[in-house]
Write a protein that holds these residues in place. Structure first.
Motif, PDB file in Angstrom:
ATOM      1  N   UNK A 129      39.365 -40.063 -20.507  1.00 56.38           N
ATOM      2  CA  UNK A 129      39.818 -40.574 -21.523  1.00 56.38           C
ATOM      3  C   UNK A 129      41.160 -40.366 -21.718  1.00 56.38           C
ATOM      4  N   UNK A 130      41.843 -41.117 -21.811  1.00 54.98           N
ATOM      5  CA  UNK A 130      43.460 -41.491 -22.353  1.00 54.98           C
ATOM      6  C   UNK A 130      43.583 -42.891 -21.074  1.00 54.98           C
ATOM      7  N   UNK A 131      42.992 -43.035 -20.197  1.00 57.74           N
ATOM      8  CA  UNK A 131      42.847 -44.262 -19.350  1.00 57.74           C
ATOM      9  C   UNK A 131      41.572 -45.280 -19.788  1.00 57.74           C
ATOM     10  N   UNK A 132      40.558 -44.977 -19.656  1.00 55.81           N
ATOM     11  CA  UNK A 132      39.377 -46.340 -20.408  1.00 55.81           C
ATOM     12  C   UNK A 132      39.277 -45.928 -22.162  1.00 55.81           C
ATOM     13  N   UNK A 133      39.683 -46.908 -22.273  1.00 55.41           N
ATOM     14  CA  UNK A 133      39.662 -46.999 -23.453  1.00 55.41           C
ATOM     15  C   UNK A 133      39.125 -47.637 -24.298  1.00 55.41           C
ATOM     16  N   UNK A 134      38.269 -48.017 -24.089  1.00 53.24           N
ATOM     17  CA  UNK A 134      37.306 -48.963 -24.323  1.00 53.24           C
ATOM     18  C   UNK A 134      35.798 -49.203 -24.389  1.00 53.24           C
ATOM     19  N   UNK A 135      34.463 -48.389 -23.908  1.00 46.84           N
ATOM     20  CA  UNK A 135      33.956 -48.515 -23.922  1.00 46.84           C
ATOM     21  C   UNK A 135      32.199 -48.043 -24.569  1.00 46.84           C
ATOM     22  N   UNK A 136      30.816 -47.606 -24.037  1.00 52.89           N
ATOM     23  CA  UNK A 136      30.315 -47.668 -24.833  1.00 52.89           C
ATOM     24  C   UNK A 136      29.038 -48.397 -24.330  1.00 52.89           C
ATOM     25  N   UNK A 137      29.816 -49.445 -23.073  1.00 56.68           N
ATOM     26  CA  UNK A 137      28.057 -49.923 -22.300  1.00 56.68           C
ATOM     27  C   UNK A 137      28.021 -48.735 -21.319  1.00 56.68           C
ATOM     28  N   UNK A 138      26.614 -49.283 -20.520  1.00 55.75           N
ATOM     29  CA  UNK A 138      26.264 -49.093 -19.238  1.00 55.75           C
ATOM     30  C   UNK A 138      25.365 -50.133 -18.458  1.00 55.75           C
ATOM     31  N   UNK A 139      26.128 -49.680 -16.688  1.00 54.85           N
ATOM     32  CA  UNK A 139      25.207 -51.075 -15.478  1.00 54.85           C
ATOM     33  C   UNK A 139      24.400 -50.016 -14.676  1.00 54.85           C
ATOM     34  N   UNK A 140      22.996 -50.903 -14.837  1.00 54.88           N
ATOM     35  CA  UNK A 140      22.029 -50.761 -14.017  1.00 54.88           C
ATOM     36  C   UNK A 140      22.684 -49.941 -12.439  1.00 54.88           C
ATOM     37  N   UNK A 141      22.511 -48.760 -12.735  1.00 53.82           N
ATOM     38  CA  UNK A 141      23.496 -48.213 -11.350  1.00 53.82           C
ATOM     39  C   UNK A 141      21.754 -48.090 -10.428  1.00 53.82           C
TER      40      UNK A 141
END
Length: 254
Positions: A129-141
């Protein structure tokens, strides 16, 4: 004799009838309007995922056929610290006030409009929070990105290792109990170190598009996958979240 003109105004009963008809029309149309709005959000989400897949393919062209790592090694120049991740690179000022900023991550080779990483149907908190303002997706780790855990590093998969690109997921709607989730994990832990410290229930998908979740695959296509209770049975995952397949078949390289 007084000539009384006929009134053209509505009577109270007529007004009530009109109001009732309008209310009925609104009640009939509202579900369709909501459905149309959610459909538009899902289409936008699928477009975002396709753009991310194209970026992964372009990265592979530049880096000897390898997909981007999910988590890269960190770096410090004494003044700034750099935490490299697939979506964002977090830059931390190593002296007071210790501020953090987010830049486009490994996937984008430093070049991107970061808003593409915001699912329009996701309003949960980012993982930083505070740095990453855009989110909602994940990557096949688990199988594609892998990456750094502690002092160990599993190199990411290469494009030519993916035997069935149309059935190997790259990106999707990430979500778990605490909100955002950008490291996708298969229902059964893989043999890579990326699965050694984080439970699979922290790497699930959010079925937030009217009980569907969106995902993009190694061949470049993106699709909506319907909710199926069997994919969460006995897994202990948060409500509204789950896996794309009951085993690792949509995650692994086979």
């Amino acid at each position: 004799m007084i000539d009384r003109q006929k009134s053209n105004a509505f009577t109270l009963i007529e007004l009530l009838v009109v109001v009732g008809i309008i209310g009925l029309l609104v009640a009939l149309l509202l579900p369709s309007l909501v459905a149309a709005r959610e459909s538009a959000k899902s289409i936008k989400c699928l477009s975002n995922l396709r753009q991310m897949t194209i970026a992964a393919q372009e990265y592979a062209i530049l880096y000897n056929g390898s997909y981007p790592p999910a988590i890269g090694p960190g770096y410090s120049d004494g003044t700034l610290g750099y935490a490299y991740q697939w979506d964002f690179t977090i830059v931390t000022l190593l002296a007071p006030p210790y501020t953090q900023t987010a830049r486009p991550g490994l996937l984008w080779s430093g070049q991107s409009i970061m808003e593409v990483q915001q699912c329009p149907s996701f309003d949960g908190k980012s993982m930083s929070a505070g740095a990453e303002k855009f989110t909602g997706y994940n990557y096949n780790t688990s199988y594609i990105g892998r990456g750094k855990v502690g002092t160990l590093f599993d190199p990411p998969a290469k494009v030519n290792q993916v035997r069935c690109p149309s059935a190997t997921v790259l990106f999707g709607d990430g979500q778990y109990a605490a909100g955002a989730n950008k490291y996708m994990r298969s229902p059964v832990a893989s043999t890579f170190i990326s699965d050694g410290v984080v439970p699979t229930t922290s790497g699930t998908q959010g079925f937030r598009h009217r009980k569907k979740t969106n995902a993009s695959f190694a061949d470049g296509h993106a699709e909506s996958i319907a909710w199926r209770d069997a994919l969460t049975a006995g897994q202990g995952v948060a409500p509204g979240t789950g896996f794309l397949s009951p085993d690792n078949s949509l995650y692994d390289l086979r």
